[in-house]
Scaffold this motif. Structure first.
Motif, mmCIF file in Angstrom:
data_model
loop_
_atom_site.group_PDB
_atom_site.id
_atom_site.type_symbol
_atom_site.label_atom_id
_atom_site.label_comp_id
_atom_site.label_asym_id
_atom_site.label_seq_id
_atom_site.Cartn_x
_atom_site.Cartn_y
_atom_site.Cartn_z
ATOM 1 N N MET A 95 -64.528 -85.665 -59.477
ATOM 2 C CA MET A 95 -65.299 -84.476 -59.842
ATOM 3 C C MET A 95 -64.719 -83.265 -59.131
ATOM 4 O O MET A 95 -64.452 -83.315 -57.942
ATOM 5 N N SER A 96 -64.552 -82.193 -59.890
ATOM 6 C CA SER A 96 -64.096 -80.948 -59.294
ATOM 7 C C SER A 96 -65.167 -79.893 -59.499
ATOM 8 O O SER A 96 -65.834 -79.855 -60.529
ATOM 9 N N GLN A 97 -65.343 -79.030 -58.537
ATOM 10 C CA GLN A 97 -66.299 -77.945 -58.675
ATOM 11 C C GLN A 97 -65.913 -76.825 -57.737
ATOM 12 O O GLN A 97 -65.104 -76.997 -56.830
ATOM 13 N N THR A 98 -66.476 -75.649 -58.016
ATOM 14 C CA THR A 98 -66.255 -74.513 -57.125
ATOM 15 C C THR A 98 -67.538 -74.245 -56.378
ATOM 16 O O THR A 98 -68.607 -74.689 -56.754
ATOM 17 N N ALA A 99 -67.427 -73.507 -55.275
ATOM 18 C CA ALA A 99 -68.595 -73.200 -54.465
ATOM 19 C C ALA A 99 -68.570 -71.734 -54.073
ATOM 20 O O ALA A 99 -67.525 -71.198 -53.724
ATOM 21 N N SER A 100 -69.724 -71.090 -54.166
ATOM 22 C CA SER A 100 -69.920 -69.731 -53.662
ATOM 23 C C SER A 100 -68.852 -68.747 -54.150
ATOM 24 O O SER A 100 -68.063 -68.214 -53.379
ATOM 25 N N ASP A 146 -63.380 -80.181 -54.299
ATOM 26 C CA ASP A 146 -62.817 -81.174 -55.203
ATOM 27 C C ASP A 146 -63.128 -82.556 -54.645
ATOM 28 O O ASP A 146 -62.781 -82.862 -53.506
ATOM 29 N N ASP A 147 -63.801 -83.381 -55.427
ATOM 30 C CA ASP A 147 -64.191 -84.728 -55.012
ATOM 31 C C ASP A 147 -63.410 -85.765 -55.800
ATOM 32 O O ASP A 147 -63.430 -85.745 -57.046
ATOM 33 N N ARG A 148 -62.732 -86.676 -55.082
ATOM 34 C CA ARG A 148 -61.988 -87.747 -55.729
ATOM 35 C C ARG A 148 -62.029 -88.997 -54.849
ATOM 36 O O ARG A 148 -61.652 -88.939 -53.681
ATOM 37 N N ASP A 149 -62.496 -90.087 -55.428
ATOM 38 C CA ASP A 149 -62.417 -91.397 -54.770
ATOM 39 C C ASP A 149 -63.027 -91.399 -53.372
ATOM 40 O O ASP A 149 -62.460 -91.947 -52.426
ATOM 41 N N GLY A 150 -64.180 -90.777 -53.237
ATOM 42 C CA GLY A 150 -64.877 -90.768 -51.960
ATOM 43 C C GLY A 150 -64.378 -89.734 -50.971
ATOM 44 O O GLY A 150 -64.860 -89.672 -49.836
ATOM 45 N N ILE A 151 -63.411 -88.900 -51.382
ATOM 46 C CA ILE A 151 -62.850 -87.872 -50.502
ATOM 47 C C ILE A 151 -63.202 -86.500 -51.071
ATOM 48 O O ILE A 151 -62.870 -86.193 -52.217
ATOM 49 N N CYS A 152 -63.870 -85.689 -50.291
ATOM 50 C CA CYS A 152 -64.216 -84.318 -50.683
ATOM 51 C C CYS A 152 -63.257 -83.357 -49.994
ATOM 52 O O CYS A 152 -63.161 -83.349 -48.762
#
Length: 262
Positions: free
Chosen positions: A1-6, A13-19
């Protein structure tokens, strides 16, 4: 999952348990403005109970990792607002330390003042061999007193004082030798070093990582006997966890463990 913040000043960016949280003020050398610190704080708070994330990587875009506080913003504040600014920064740095998930700094370039503090506050740090680290506040009449807290807990006292009193940058190789970072690597190998370690850690029990991280920072400030008493209690509680039973059974049975988080 990818997302932007603020509003894109911080990317997630979240991938395989790593943010991966990426500072994204490249034009300002990722200076820690109040909005950027608030965005980081928001994400760190959200990550505390995010079961989908096991490891956090802190990275940055642009020509610098982080240039410390935004001096234009600092200069625009009234004197009675400065304490709140530094308290906001201190709370954010403490949130990295108390986050029940390991945090790895990915340092591709210069980290100065509160940027150096940010690196020192992370549990692990890897840097490109071209990166440099400095606490140069003394050069502008503003001693790096809050960065000093994290710095002095990572490197020998005389090295910390050298950096604080002279304001001179040290290369990544020297930062690694003195323990400010774990390793200095060629720039093209930085992602391999950071995410290789992140993936290795992400394969472990999240519960065990949380127990161990909290215990490490608590015991390290204790007298030796108190530290052993505390650590013995922690291990006894850890042994009662389902993940500990599963891990031992998996090891003895020569099979991969299946963590349940209990």
């Amino acid at each position: 999952m990818s997302q932007t913040a603020s509003d894109d000043i911080l990317l997630r960016d979240d991938r395989d348990g790593i943010c991966t949280l990426t500072l994204n003020r490249p034009q300002a050398r990722n200076a820690l403005s109040r909005p950027l610190m608030a965005a980081l704080q928001q994400q760190l708070d959200a990550l505390r109970d995010d079961a989908s994330v096991t490891v956090v990587v802190l990275a940055a875009n642009g020509p610098a990792f982080c240039a410390g506080h935004d001096l234009k913003e600092v200069q625009s504040l009234h004197n009675d607002q400065h304490l709140a600014l530094f308290q906001q920064c201190s709370r954010m740095m403490m949130s990295i330390v108390t986050l029940p998930k390991p945090v790895i700094a990915r340092v591709h370039a210069m980290a100065t003042a509160a940027g150096c503090q940010l690196v020192a506050s992370c549990d692990l740090a890897y840097a490109a061999d071209s990166a440099r680290f400095a606490t140069p506040g003394v050069n502008i009449g503003l001693f790096c007193s809050t960065p000093m807290v994290a710095l002095s807990r990572n490197v020998p006292r005389k090295i910390a004082m050298e950096m604080l009193l002279s304001g001179k940058p040290i290369p990544a190789s020297r930062a690694a030798a003195f323990g400010l970072i774990n390793e200095a690597v060629a720039a093209e190998e930085l992602d391999s070093a950071v995410y290789g370690m992140a993936r290795a850690i992400a394969s472990k029990s999240p519960l065990t990582l949380a127990i161990g991280k909290e215990a490490f920072y608590r015991q390290v400030e204790m007298p030796l006997a108190d530290a052993y008493d505390y650590a013995s209690e922690v291990m006894a509680r850890n042994m009662a966890a389902a993940d500990a039973a599963e891990g031992i059974d998996a090891f003895l049975g020569k099979r991969p463990p299946q963590w349940c988080g209990r």
